[in-house]
Design a protein around this motif. Structure first.
Motif, PDB file in Angstrom:
ATOM      1  N   ARG A 287      70.379  41.726  61.070  1.00 22.74           N
ATOM      2  CA  ARG A 287      70.070  41.939  62.483  1.00 22.74           C
ATOM      3  C   ARG A 287      69.875  40.669  63.307  1.00 22.74           C
ATOM      4  NH1 ARG A 287      65.242  46.160  62.726  1.00 22.74           N
ATOM      5  NH2 ARG A 287      64.329  44.686  61.300  1.00 22.74           N
ATOM      6  N   ASN A 288      69.711  39.548  62.645  1.00 23.19           N
ATOM      7  CA  ASN A 288      69.350  38.362  63.418  1.00 23.19           C
ATOM      8  C   ASN A 288      70.195  37.175  62.986  1.00 23.19           C
ATOM      9  OD1 ASN A 288      68.066  36.645  65.141  1.00 23.19           O
ATOM     10  ND2 ASN A 288      66.005  37.157  64.457  1.00 23.19           N
ATOM     11  N   GLU A 289      71.486  37.283  63.295  1.00 16.27           N
ATOM     12  CA  GLU A 289      72.418  36.260  62.802  1.00 16.27           C
ATOM     13  C   GLU A 289      72.151  34.918  63.467  1.00 16.27           C
ATOM     14  OE1 GLU A 289      76.263  37.924  63.430  1.00 16.27           O
ATOM     15  OE2 GLU A 289      76.132  39.254  61.707  1.00 16.27           O
ATOM     16  N   GLY A 290      71.691  34.948  64.715  1.00 15.30           N
ATOM     17  CA  GLY A 290      71.392  33.695  65.392  1.00 15.30           C
ATOM     18  C   GLY A 290      70.309  32.914  64.666  1.00 15.30           C
ATOM     19  N   ALA A 291      69.263  33.606  64.270  1.00 15.55           N
ATOM     20  CA  ALA A 291      68.172  32.947  63.549  1.00 15.55           C
ATOM     21  C   ALA A 291      68.652  32.447  62.188  1.00 15.55           C
ATOM     22  CB  ALA A 291      67.002  33.907  63.373  1.00 15.55           C
ATOM     23  N   LEU A 292      69.538  33.198  61.556  1.00 18.58           N
ATOM     24  CA  LEU A 292      70.075  32.756  60.269  1.00 18.58           C
ATOM     25  C   LEU A 292      70.920  31.498  60.441  1.00 18.58           C
ATOM     26  CD1 LEU A 292      70.318  33.265  57.256  1.00 18.58           C
ATOM     27  CD2 LEU A 292      72.212  34.820  57.704  1.00 18.58           C
ATOM     28  N   ASN A 293      71.658  31.448  61.557  1.00 16.96           N
ATOM     29  CA  ASN A 293      72.428  30.212  61.838  1.00 16.96           C
ATOM     30  C   ASN A 293      71.493  29.015  61.916  1.00 16.96           C
ATOM     31  OD1 ASN A 293      74.843  31.572  61.989  1.00 16.96           O
ATOM     32  ND2 ASN A 293      74.791  31.768  64.212  1.00 16.96           N
ATOM     33  N   ARG A 294      70.389  29.194  62.630  1.00 11.69           N
ATOM     34  CA  ARG A 294      69.444  28.077  62.776  1.00 11.69           C
ATOM     35  C   ARG A 294      68.856  27.702  61.426  1.00 11.69           C
ATOM     36  NH1 ARG A 294      68.826  30.740  67.636  1.00 11.69           N
ATOM     37  NH2 ARG A 294      67.197  32.177  66.996  1.00 11.69           N
ATOM     38  N   LEU A 295      68.619  28.713  60.606  1.00 12.56           N
ATOM     39  CA  LEU A 295      68.065  28.449  59.276  1.00 12.56           C
ATOM     40  C   LEU A 295      69.048  27.648  58.418  1.00 12.56           C
ATOM     41  CD1 LEU A 295      65.523  29.158  57.656  1.00 12.56           C
ATOM     42  CD2 LEU A 295      66.719  31.128  56.769  1.00 12.56           C
ATOM     43  N   LEU A 296      70.317  28.014  58.521  1.00  4.60           N
ATOM     44  CA  LEU A 296      71.328  27.308  57.734  1.00  4.60           C
ATOM     45  C   LEU A 296      71.543  25.891  58.236  1.00  4.60           C
ATOM     46  CD1 LEU A 296      74.028  30.076  57.134  1.00  4.60           C
ATOM     47  CD2 LEU A 296      72.141  29.386  55.667  1.00  4.60           C
ATOM     48  N   LEU A 297      71.234  25.655  59.510  1.00  3.58           N
ATOM     49  CA  LEU A 297      71.378  24.311  60.055  1.00  3.58           C
ATOM     50  C   LEU A 297      70.217  23.410  59.641  1.00  3.58           C
ATOM     51  CD1 LEU A 297      72.624  25.073  63.683  1.00  3.58           C
ATOM     52  CD2 LEU A 297      73.916  23.941  61.887  1.00  3.58           C
ATOM     53  N   ASP A 298      69.159  24.017  59.128  1.00  5.59           N
ATOM     54  CA  ASP A 298      67.991  23.232  58.726  1.00  5.59           C
ATOM     55  C   ASP A 298      68.206  22.695  57.312  1.00  5.59           C
ATOM     56  OD1 ASP A 298      64.362  23.876  58.675  1.00  5.59           O
ATOM     57  OD2 ASP A 298      65.569  22.132  58.133  1.00  5.59           O
ATOM     58  N   GLY A 299      68.658  21.465  57.212  1.00  4.44           N
ATOM     59  CA  GLY A 299      68.988  20.895  55.913  1.00  4.44           C
ATOM     60  C   GLY A 299      67.812  20.806  54.961  1.00  4.44           C
ATOM     61  N   ARG A 300      66.608  20.710  55.546  1.00  2.88           N
ATOM     62  CA  ARG A 300      65.442  20.549  54.688  1.00  2.88           C
ATOM     63  C   ARG A 300      65.176  21.783  53.857  1.00  2.88           C
ATOM     64  NH1 ARG A 300      62.105  18.521  59.748  1.00  2.88           N
ATOM     65  NH2 ARG A 300      63.415  20.161  60.539  1.00  2.88           N
ATOM     66  N   ARG A 301      65.559  22.932  54.392  1.00  2.00           N
ATOM     67  CA  ARG A 301      65.254  24.170  53.663  1.00  2.00           C
ATOM     68  C   ARG A 301      66.499  24.821  53.083  1.00  2.00           C
ATOM     69  NH1 ARG A 301      61.262  27.782  57.074  1.00  2.00           N
ATOM     70  NH2 ARG A 301      62.855  27.726  58.653  1.00  2.00           N
ATOM     71  N   LEU A 302      67.607  24.110  53.144  1.00  2.00           N
ATOM     72  CA  LEU A 302      68.867  24.743  52.789  1.00  2.00           C
ATOM     73  C   LEU A 302      68.937  25.145  51.327  1.00  2.00           C
ATOM     74  CD1 LEU A 302      71.427  25.678  54.071  1.00  2.00           C
ATOM     75  CD2 LEU A 302      72.426  23.436  53.712  1.00  2.00           C
ATOM     76  N   THR A 303      68.404  24.299  50.434  1.00  2.00           N
ATOM     77  CA  THR A 303      68.473  24.634  49.007  1.00  2.00           C
ATOM     78  C   THR A 303      67.741  25.941  48.735  1.00  2.00           C
ATOM     79  OG1 THR A 303      68.556  22.291  48.467  1.00  2.00           O
ATOM     80  CG2 THR A 303      68.014  23.780  46.688  1.00  2.00           C
ATOM     81  N   GLY A 304      66.557  26.072  49.269  1.00  2.00           N
ATOM     82  CA  GLY A 304      65.793  27.298  49.076  1.00  2.00           C
ATOM     83  C   GLY A 304      66.480  28.502  49.689  1.00  2.00           C
ATOM     84  N   THR A 305      67.028  28.304  50.897  1.00  2.00           N
ATOM     85  CA  THR A 305      67.731  29.399  51.568  1.00  2.00           C
ATOM     86  C   THR A 305      68.946  29.827  50.755  1.00  2.00           C
ATOM     87  OG1 THR A 305      67.067  28.451  53.690  1.00  2.00           O
ATOM     88  CG2 THR A 305      68.812  30.091  53.739  1.00  2.00           C
ATOM     89  N   LEU A 306      69.639  28.826  50.220  1.00  2.00           N
ATOM     90  CA  LEU A 306      70.835  29.129  49.424  1.00  2.00           C
ATOM     91  C   LEU A 306      70.473  29.932  48.189  1.00  2.00           C
ATOM     92  CD1 LEU A 306      73.844  28.390  49.653  1.00  2.00           C
ATOM     93  CD2 LEU A 306      73.433  26.544  48.060  1.00  2.00           C
TER      94      LEU A 306
END
Lengths: 242, 255
Positions: free
Chosen positions: B48-67
């Motif tokens: 439901r919130n693809e925009g927020a997910l885009n911002r999350l993926l742009l955050d390199g600091r948290r990318l490993t955890g997000t992945l």
């Protein structure tokens, strides 16, 4: 190369990548860390890119984050990437402000779209201010700008009976005047930066409040225009100062 | 002279560290994702919130955890779908379907779905990066990786929604109401690729948002985003079935 050799090389590379990720990762429960290590080892091609570019690399500014809410239908883009401020609090204030802008939709967002560009410029200017402040800080910590040492030297010269017309006394006094000037500049720059930070935080709260604005849209639009005007005024002032 | 000395030796005005470290620094994460990057929060972002997910993926600091979380979601959906297809295929053991259904499909089918589709993703990553660069978008390899895993995660989440319908179809074929079990199994193989079209659509929407943010290496005209996304889909659609088939055959012999 057979399946065994391939698996061996895959496993070795996976172990290297997993170890590197493990060294960079924050402390965690050993059980959780073990599970993570297994995932990193098995799926290392997906995690190897995370090692590229350093810990903070890939973090883009809030300007990019907020701007994701304004898609470009034609597929073309300006390709702009706003620079990050030097310090976390500035960056956080910028993120919050641009995030607040991104939360708005419809007409209000369209009205404030030009302000996003202005804020990018502003963040650059504030970054420059912060850098200047840091340089002044460094200077004030250097021996040449050590006020106490200069004052002690002056006191010593005066105690030894040197008069105001003595070249050494004159030199130390000039040095003290320069130190005073630098301290005043440091104080003013610090105040400017603090005002900017607080103003950005204030604007963020105003923009976030707009999401819940009731009443006719014309009122919301008027308030948005007021905020846009204040952003314009602030950015012009700070860009001139920077 | 004394006043100068006194003035300059008074305590330093606000130092940078004091000024800029003052107070509790506000969270630097995008407001919508503060505290939301749990499994449940990620499902919400995917759906439901693809925009927020885009911002999350742009955050390199948290990318490993997000992945990791995206991979977890992807694996879960594929595992469950594989289980359902495996149950249908298991009932066909002894009936050779082009030499494919053998062994204990209930065990190897879920592993095949997870292993093949994620494995195909890793094989295709360089191609994805290449196509993205060709399209003029200077996305980092890590962002391309994250986007690819995001598509798989979205597909998996949608597969979770499709699973009950597929299960109903499987029950119908088992009772002879609708089609035969062999067709049902083949449909089960095809469903992830059909559902994957929605994942591809999400990828296109995501890149449409990122176009205004990512650096452009060379300007492109026309609908280059659609072409880029279709290229992603095409290469994956070629690699994944082959990976699926080979892995299924291998695991079918083992289990």
């Amino acid at each position: 190369m057979g399946i065994i050799e391939t698996a061996l090389i895959y496993g070795l590379l996976g172990a290297v990548v997993a170890a590197a990720l493990g060294l960079r990762a924050e402390r965690a429960h050993p059980f959780y860390r073990g599970g993570q290590f297994l995932v990193w080892w098995l799926l290392w091609p997906l995690f190897a890119p995370m090692l590229l570019g350093g810990r903070e690399a890939g973090a883009t500014s809030a300007a990019t984050a907020a701007a994701t809410s304004a898609p470009s239908p034609s597929g073309g883009g300006t390709g702009l990437k706003s620079g990050l401020a030097l310090d976390p609090r500035l960056r956080a204030a910028e993120e919050r402000l641009l995030g607040a802008l991104g939360c708005l939709g419809g007409v209000t967002h369209t009205l404030l779209t030009p302000e996003i560009e202005r804020l990018r410029g502003l963040s650059g200017a504030l970054g420059g201010l912060a850098k200047r402040l840091a340089e002044m800080d460094a200077l004030l910590g250097s021996p040449e700008f050590d006020a106490r040492q200069a004052a002690a030297t002056l006191e010593d010269l005066l105690r030894r009976g040197q008069g105001d017309d003595d070249a050494r006394v004159e030199s130390v006094k000039n040095r003290l005047r320069n130190i005073a000037r630098l301290q005043e500049m440091h104080r003013r720059t610090g105040e400017q930066l603090e005002r900017a930070l607080l103003k950005m935080e204030e604007m963020s709260s105003q923009l976030l409040l707009l999401q819940f604005a009731e009443g006719p849209e014309v009122d919301v639009v008027d308030r948005v225009r007021e905020i846009a005007a204040s952003v314009e005024g602030l950015s012009e002032g700070w860009l001139a100062a920077a | 002279m004394e006043s100068i000395a006194t003035a300059v030796t008074s305590p330093h005005p606000t130092r940078l560290a004091d000024l800029l470290a003052g107070g509790t620094p506000p969270s630097t994460s995008p407001p919508e994702t503060d505290g939301l990057v749990t499994g449940g929060g990620l499902l919400d972002l995917l759906l439901r919130n693809e925009g927020a997910l885009n911002r999350l993926l742009l955050d390199g600091r948290r990318l490993t955890g997000t992945l990791q979380k995206l991979l977890g979601v992807a694996a879960l959906g594929l595992l469950i779908h594989g289980l359902v297809v495996g149950v249908v295929a298991h009932s066909m053991v002894g009936q050779r379907v082009d030499g494919f259904v053998q062994g204990r499909p209930l065990l190897w089918m879920p592993l095949t779905f997870v292993g093949a589709l994620i494995g195909a993703l890793t094989i295709c990553l360089p191609s994805f990066y290449f196509y993205t660069q060709l399209s003029g978008l200077d996305a980092s390899f890590r962002l391309v990786t994250a986007q690819a895993v995001r598509v798989l995660a979205k597909t998996s989440v949608l597969l979770l929604g499709v699973a009950p319908f597929y299960a109903a179809l499987a029950l119908s074929s088992a009772t002879g109401l609708l089609g035969d079990r062999e067709t049902t199994v083949w449909i089960g193989f095809a469903v992830p690729f059909v559902v994957g079209l929605w994942g591809i659509a999400a990828l296109r929407r995501s890149f449409a948002e990122l176009v205004g943010i990512l650096p452009i290496t060379h300007p492109r005209r026309g609908n280059f985003l659609t072409r880029m996304v279709l290229a992603w889909g095409a290469v994956y659609s070629v690699v994944a079935p082959v990976a699926f088939w080979r892995l299924g055959e291998a695991l079918g012999r083992v289990f």
